[in-house]
Design a protein around this motif. Structure first.
Motif, PDB file in Angstrom:
ATOM      1  N   LEU A 162       0.796  -1.161  -0.020  1.00 39.21           N
ATOM      2  CA  LEU A 162       0.180  -0.098   0.039  1.00 39.21           C
ATOM      3  C   LEU A 162       0.931   1.243  -0.027  1.00 39.21           C
ATOM      4  O   LEU A 162       0.533   2.164  -0.785  1.00 39.21           O
ATOM      5  CB  LEU A 162      -1.087  -0.026   1.194  1.00 39.21           C
ATOM      6  CG  LEU A 162      -1.867  -1.144   1.198  1.00 39.21           C
ATOM      7  CD1 LEU A 162      -2.992  -0.935   2.586  1.00 39.21           C
ATOM      8  CD2 LEU A 162      -3.000  -0.781  -0.048  1.00 39.21           C
ATOM      9  N   VAL A 205      -1.527   6.338   3.934  1.00 36.83           N
ATOM     10  CA  VAL A 205      -2.258   5.144   4.417  1.00 36.83           C
ATOM     11  C   VAL A 205      -2.411   4.850   5.961  1.00 36.83           C
ATOM     12  O   VAL A 205      -1.624   5.344   6.826  1.00 36.83           O
ATOM     13  CB  VAL A 205      -1.294   3.767   4.319  1.00 36.83           C
ATOM     14  CG1 VAL A 205      -1.819   2.486   4.643  1.00 36.83           C
ATOM     15  CG2 VAL A 205      -0.839   3.713   2.608  1.00 36.83           C
ATOM     16  N   ALA A 212      -5.908   0.149  -4.917  1.00 35.33           N
ATOM     17  CA  ALA A 212      -5.579   1.204  -4.108  1.00 35.33           C
ATOM     18  C   ALA A 212      -5.571   2.371  -5.072  1.00 35.33           C
ATOM     19  O   ALA A 212      -5.046   2.435  -6.259  1.00 35.33           O
ATOM     20  CB  ALA A 212      -4.182   0.987  -3.410  1.00 35.33           C
TER      21      ALA A 212
END
Length: 696
Positions: free
Chosen positions: A27, A34, A356
């Motif tokens: 991520l 994040v 994402a």
């Protein structure tokens, strides 16, 4: 589009922290912001969040990470029902989600939580959070049949409860069963299923953790020694020959403190590398005399020797109940965990399935992640001439555990092995070569003599020259025995790059060798050239630096928009220095009309849109330059250092460009991460079709 990933399990002991760490790594490659949310937490420190916060420089307020503790959750559920518990946790989750692009949710741990049907609770929370689920199934000490059944049942359970299941991870399976399980699961479920083998070093406690748990006194040992994993325990009570025969790599020797012979014998075996041990734990509150401890320190510098008051039996009971944990104090375990995750999980497919949102910003961490990923995509071999240097060995450990590239380390082989053993570093299948004794030395001497015959170099003289680690490493690159070289942590820049100038030389399309720094600012990466090699390039050389720098930028994912820097912008200034930059800009346009370039231009007009709008309105480079070419070394070197210190930028480099094959120089003050980044960059340069060496 998925904004949250909920990592959960079905029972205790699944080693899910490896997956949680791996997902966080993915991520943060893709997204700048994040967040982390753990719905339920136990009292005491949260070791995994502490690790994530330290490793990924999270600025999130720890108070927002947790929904509530298990005791509060159990009471709330009992008094007001599951709906009220879920509603409260959803509200607290959204307080985090509103501030971040993506949230990693850490599911409950099934460890004495007193919550009924914990799996259903995790599924319900994931659905209410709008999160996709990544279930982890533990397979430690289970048969292949049992693991297969549990994996299928776990998928059905979460899928049947309405969850969006991203994929399945079956973790900690026996290594001998891993391939069979992966083959039998392939295509059997509607989502990917990745199978990760058990890694004993991850569950092995470090010597420091053992000492802390037992309340031991540290008699000898440094931080590196205390960070070693205790992979096994060997209890000494017999005669020395019997103990030596029982030693295993990475074991902790446990012996009564009055057995000085076993202490010295174990450390002598470690010093000889047969085998390297984690350390020695003395029982009975007995401590050898000062003379024995002095000898022990000289035999194996840095190797820990600890003392505890109890006898061997209760000490053994406590040792066998210990299990290592990932936390901020064990960064080497984190590297091993990430290496394991990246080897057995298809990270590209997982990231695609997560969906994402990509960030327009490129942070230093995102750039560093991309370097490792790009290097790993086409694995090359890099030679490190400074094989006995501690920082180089630590960097080698990271590179090997993350699978970034193959390595060759140069130096006296026994010294490299001993130093690595003292640091608790496993060099795996790295190639170790001593140039002084290598069978390659004769051939290299003849080759170097032929290359430098015009300078009067004889074979006899060359025989001495090629024993130098930098010359030897450069010749390995020249001959295709390695794809690139990195040196300089203990050598001058001249000692590192002179052999490259003599042996590898410049590419046909480059008139000079130059350099760039990747300047990683808070929200973008700029390329500065040349800040390290050419003192006062003329217009032709400056044009060459610009073209090379644009190619380097493009190779590392930075769209090249070139600013040819000067003390004036456009046509506002005159003088020899400005005319040189103007002429260089014209040459670049002639050679490469496809490149976006502006010059002469001042630094503020190059990078600041508001200034650019005034000084060069309508320019496709001004205000958004990514490649900044300085007119001379004095300006470039001072500017990069000023930006590095005043703006807190991370400077990666210098990266040499223009050579036939990649050789890069380190600062003598380089940190371990600097060395890792530079080796990754070198491996990526070697992936270029114009620089790939034939594999041996």
């Amino acid at each position: 589009m998925t904004r949250s990933v909920y990592v959960t399990g079905i029972d205790r002991g699944d080693g899910r922290q490896v997956v949680e760490l791996g997902v966080m790594e993915l991520l943060t490659r893709q997204v700048d912001r994040v967040g982390v949310f753990r719905p339920l937490v136990h009292d005491g420190p949260d070791r995994l969040f502490d690790l994530l916060r330290a490793r990924y420089r999270l600025s999130q307020d720890p108070a927002t990470v947790y929904g509530m503790d298990y005791q509060e959750a159990s009471a709330l559920q009992a008094e007001r029902g599951t709906d009220e518990l879920v509603s409260t946790l959803v509200d607290r989750f959204h307080l985090v989600a509103r501030d971040y692009d993506v949230v990693l949710v850490l599911g409950t741990d099934y460890a004495g939580t007193q919550l009924p049907d914990e799996l259903s609770l995790n599924a319900r929370l994931a659905n209410e959070f709008g999160a996709s689920v990544l279930p982890v199934v533990g397979g430690r000490k289970q048969s292949a049949e049992s693991v297969l059944a549990e994996t299928r049942n776990a998928f059905r359970a979460y899928d049947g409860l309405g969850c969006d299941v991203l994929a399945m991870v079956t973790n900690r399976v026996a290594r001998e069963d891993r391939d069979e399980i992966a083959e039998r699961l392939a295509g059997r479920l509607p989502v990917p299923c990745w199978v990760v083998p058990d890694e004993p070093a991850l569950s092995a406690p470090t010597v420091a953790q053992i000492g802390q748990t037992l309340g031991a006194k540290v008699l000898l040992g440094d931080d590196s020694g205390l960070a070693r994993d205790a992979l096994d325990f060997v209890f000494g009570g017999a005669m020395l020959p019997n103990l030596l025969a029982a030693l295993t790599p990475g074991c902790l020797v446990v012996t009564p403190g009055d057995r000085a012979d076993l202490v010295i014998g174990s450390l002598a075996a470690h010093s000889a590398g047969t085998p390297p041990i984690a350390g020695v734990l003395l029982t009975l509150d007995e401590v050898p005399g000062e003379d024995i401890l002095t000898l022990a320190a000289r035999l194996a510098p840095g190797t820990p020797v600890l003392s505890v008051p109890g006898n061997s039996f209760p000490t053994a009971e406590r040792l066998f109940s210990l299990e290592g944990k990932l936390n901020a104090a064990t960064p080497r375990k984190a590297e091993r965990a990430l290496g394991l995750f990246e080897r057995y999980v298809d990270t590209t497919e997982l990231l695609d399935r997560v969906s994402a949102p990509s960030s327009d910003r490129v942070t230093p961490m995102m750039f560093e992640h991309k370097l490792l990923e790009q290097a790993r995509s086409d694995r090359r071999r890099v030679v490190l001439p400074e094989g006995t240097e501690e920082r180089v060995l630590h960097a080698a450990e990271v590179l090997l555990r993350r699978g970034v590239c193959d390595l060759t380390l140069l130096g006296p082989v026994d010294q490299i092995r001993k130093k690595a053993a003292d640091l608790g570093i496993d060099l795996g299948d790295s190639q170790l070569i001593d140039p002084a004794t290598s069978e390659l030395r004769d051939g290299f001497a003849e080759l170097y003599a032929a290359l430098r015959a015009h300078r009067g170099v004889t074979v006899e003289l060359a025989y001495d020259v090629v024993s130098d680690v930098n010359y030897f490493g450069t010749l390995m690159v020249h001959e295709g025995l390695a794809d690139g070289m990195v040196s300089g942590s203990a050598h001058s820049t001249a000692a590192t790059i002179r052999p490259a100038f003599e042996i590898i030389k410049t590419r046909p399309d480059a008139s000079i060798v130059s350099s760039v720094f990747f300047m990683c600012l808070a929200d973008r990466v700029l390329v500065y050239g040349d800040c390290a090699v050419n003192p006062d390039p003329d217009a032709e050389q400056l044009a060459d630096i610009a073209v090379q720098s644009a190619a380097t930028a493009a190779q590392f994912g930075v769209e090249p928009r070139i600013a040819m820097l000067s003390y004036s912008t456009g046509t506002s200034g005159t003088g020899a220095d400005v005319d040189k930059v103007r002429r260089a800009t014209e040459l670049v346009r002639q050679r490469r009309p496809d490149l976006k370039i502006e010059g002469p231009i001042q630094y503020d007009a190059a990078v600041e849109p508001t200034v650019a709008a005034t000084k060069l309105p309508g320019s496709e480079v001004a205000g958004q330059a990514t490649v900044l070419v300085f007119p001379d070394l004095n300006t470039g070197n001072n500017t990069y250092k000023a930006v590095q210190r005043s703006a807190g930028a991370i400077a990666v480099g210098p990266v040499l460009q223009g050579l036939n094959k990649p050789v890069n120089d380190l600062s003598r003050g380089a940190l371990v991460q600097d060395i890792v980044n530079t080796v990754a960059i070198t491996a990526i340069q070697a992936q270029s079709p114009t620089q790939k060496a034939p594999r041996q």
